[in-house]
Design a protein around this motif. Sequence first.
Motif, short mmCIF file in Angstrom:
data_model
loop_
_atom_site.label_atom_id
_atom_site.label_comp_id
_atom_site.label_asym_id
_atom_site.label_seq_id
_atom_site.Cartn_x
_atom_site.Cartn_y
_atom_site.Cartn_z
N PRO A 172 0.81 -1.23 0.00
CA PRO A 172 0.00 0.00 0.00
C PRO A 172 0.84 1.27 0.00
N ARG A 173 1.99 1.25 0.70
CA ARG A 173 2.83 2.44 0.71
C ARG A 173 3.45 2.69 -0.66
N GLN A 174 3.82 1.63 -1.35
CA GLN A 174 4.34 1.79 -2.70
C GLN A 174 3.31 2.46 -3.60
N HIS A 175 2.07 1.99 -3.52
CA HIS A 175 1.01 2.60 -4.34
C HIS A 175 0.83 4.07 -3.98
N ALA A 176 0.81 4.37 -2.69
CA ALA A 176 0.60 5.75 -2.25
C ALA A 176 1.74 6.66 -2.69
N GLU A 177 2.97 6.18 -2.63
CA GLU A 177 4.11 6.99 -3.03
C GLU A 177 4.08 7.29 -4.52
N LYS A 178 3.70 6.32 -5.32
CA LYS A 178 3.66 6.54 -6.77
C LYS A 178 2.55 7.52 -7.14
N GLU A 179 1.39 7.36 -6.53
CA GLU A 179 0.31 8.31 -6.80
C GLU A 179 0.69 9.71 -6.34
#
Length: 382
Positions: free
Chosen positions: A105-112
């Motif tokens: 989830p943190r990877q997704h949040a960082e990319k967005e």
Amino acid sequence: MSNDDHPTHATAASPTNPGLVMVTTTHMSNGPDAIARLDDGRVAFIAGAAPNERVEARVVSDHGSYVKAVVTKVIEASPDRRDPPCTHARAGVCGGCPWQHLSDPRQHAEKEALIRREAARHLPSVTVHPILTPLPPFGYRRRARFGHRDGKVGYRTRGTHSLFEIEQCPILHPDLEAALPAVRHAVRHRASGNVDAMVFPDGRVRVGEEAAPFAQPSADAEAALVELVLAALPSESIRLVELFAGAGTFTVPILARGHRVDAYEGDRVTVSRLREAAPKARAFQANLLKADRSPTDPLHFGPADCVLLDPPRAGALPCIAAIAATGAHTVIYVSCDPMTLFRDLKALTALEYEVTSIQPVDAFPQTPHIETVAICRRPLPN
């Protein structure tokens, strides 16, 4: 370094003298590292760190306005930190998946967040949609390039050209991971170099030249991008110019919708494959990134209703004027690099296009890489 990489606070010890520093990170960069700021105001790129954690790091290079460092000790761990599932990543040997220590989830949040920061800086009124996450976090990669030497097959050690041998790689599709012995067999008598391997739709793993054509690493990511492109096209037949067409990832489904396609690609062998895959398209070989074209050698694509482009990381700045000259009322830009994407979108807005939506797609879990689909419109003439 992107202008967005300006964290709010951090402390450091002796930042002007390479050595150990104590810093607090804020967010991930447009790359493998976390961001912090030294006492003297300079940005520090911290390899192996996660956002919002206190770390001790060793400065490995000083570039004047910024430094690069590597974590030596985590003082206060981020709640989003995890142990990398891969043994090679956990040992710090492989640099291919530098975000494995972040929760998914943190990877997704960082990319967005990266896409939203760049949009706010360049195109503050544009709509950025929540990131799409069509892939499993592991076992998604159907295509890979391996290094080989003296019968060993593996990847390059992080930050070097040396090769380490792999027995497993959890981001590979299970069929591709299981085919590692076949890859070793295929290169046993070859000189040192690289070799491609890919799982094809028929389930077979092919090694060597026939595995080399560009394709998205994941079939699911490719399907998501194709769906986004098709959704931006009208139902009635149009003339579409496709730039950086590759071997037909988008060309084939666009033709199936009844549209007419003129496809441009720079690589001669890939153009031949494109003609085989999409015989109804008009395929042309052209160097689309030649920046020093003479006035007698301009890019010219003829009139079009829509232009679709999927350039390499360098972007497509040499093509922008020729894209506008087509008169296309829609431009669909598929990008693998946010920095060149927003640079090129700014150039399109200067030519009367409006960027109406931006859709980030996490097509590369465990890495900082991201795909983005931007839709641009220009009013039809009265």
